[in-house]
Design a protein around this motif. Structure first.
Motif, PDB file in Angstrom:
ATOM      1  N   THR A  84       0.810  -1.218   0.000  1.00 46.65           N
ATOM      2  CA  THR A  84       0.000   0.000   0.000  1.00 46.65           C
ATOM      3  C   THR A  84       0.847   1.274   0.000  1.00 46.65           C
ATOM      4  O   THR A  84       0.308   2.363   0.187  1.00 46.65           O
ATOM      5  CB  THR A  84      -0.967   0.006   1.204  1.00 46.65           C
ATOM      6  N   LEU A  85       2.146   1.136  -0.223  1.00 46.32           N
ATOM      7  CA  LEU A  85       3.034   2.296  -0.311  1.00 46.32           C
ATOM      8  C   LEU A  85       3.305   2.628  -1.778  1.00 46.32           C
ATOM      9  O   LEU A  85       3.471   1.714  -2.596  1.00 46.32           O
ATOM     10  CB  LEU A  85       4.369   2.008   0.377  1.00 46.32           C
ATOM     11  N   PRO A  86       3.362   3.914  -2.133  1.00 43.15           N
ATOM     12  CA  PRO A  86       3.741   4.265  -3.511  1.00 43.15           C
ATOM     13  C   PRO A  86       5.088   3.630  -3.843  1.00 43.15           C
ATOM     14  O   PRO A  86       5.980   3.572  -3.000  1.00 43.15           O
ATOM     15  CB  PRO A  86       3.840   5.787  -3.480  1.00 43.15           C
ATOM     16  N   ARG A  96       0.678   2.533  -5.907  1.00 42.12           N
ATOM     17  CA  ARG A  96       0.763   1.507  -4.869  1.00 42.12           C
ATOM     18  C   ARG A  96       0.666   0.140  -5.562  1.00 42.12           C
ATOM     19  O   ARG A  96      -0.161  -0.041  -6.471  1.00 42.12           O
ATOM     20  CB  ARG A  96      -0.396   1.639  -3.876  1.00 42.12           C
TER      21      ARG A  96
END
Length: 123
Positions: A84-86, A96
């Motif tokens: 869920t992190l860029p 993401r």
């Protein structure tokens, strides 16, 4: 076919744990499995009597494998935050990973898993 039936309860239970670990909202979990939101809301409860189709089972397997690979590569909470992190990696283009996998379906799920496997292997 019979073997797929036996895998059903384990696959959905394991994917529920992955969705929880990754802090996915119900909509994201449903889209990753290519499932209607209301069906996912039922499937996310223990004892769901429904069935995953072959494609959903393959998606669940790929996502469970990705979860495992992330935990082999990173320690701590980064393994669960990574989806869920860029991400500026070549597969994600600043998005993401979870969004890339939702958009790209099973091929993108398998590509993300292979990407993390390659990181682990130094390839």
């Amino acid at each position: 076919e019979r073997q797929l039936e036996r895998l059903q309860p384990t696959a959905i239970k394991a994917f529920r744990r992955v969705a929880e670990a990754w802090a996915l909202v119900d909509r994201e979990a449903a889209l990753l499995l290519d499932m209607e939101l209301d069906v996912w809301c039922q499937a996310s409860e223990a004892g769901w009597p429904g069935q995953l189709d072959r494609g959903q089972l393959l998606r669940a397997s790929g996502l469970i494998g990705l979860y495992r690979a992330l935990h082999l590569y990173w320690t701590g909470d980064l393994a669960d935050r990574w989806p869920t992190l860029p991400n500026d990696g070549p597969l994600f283009d600043g998005r993401r990973p979870v969004d890339a996998m939702i958009e790209g379906g099973l091929p993108a799920i398998l590509s993300a898993r292979n990407y993390v496997d390659a990181l682990r292997g130094g390839v």
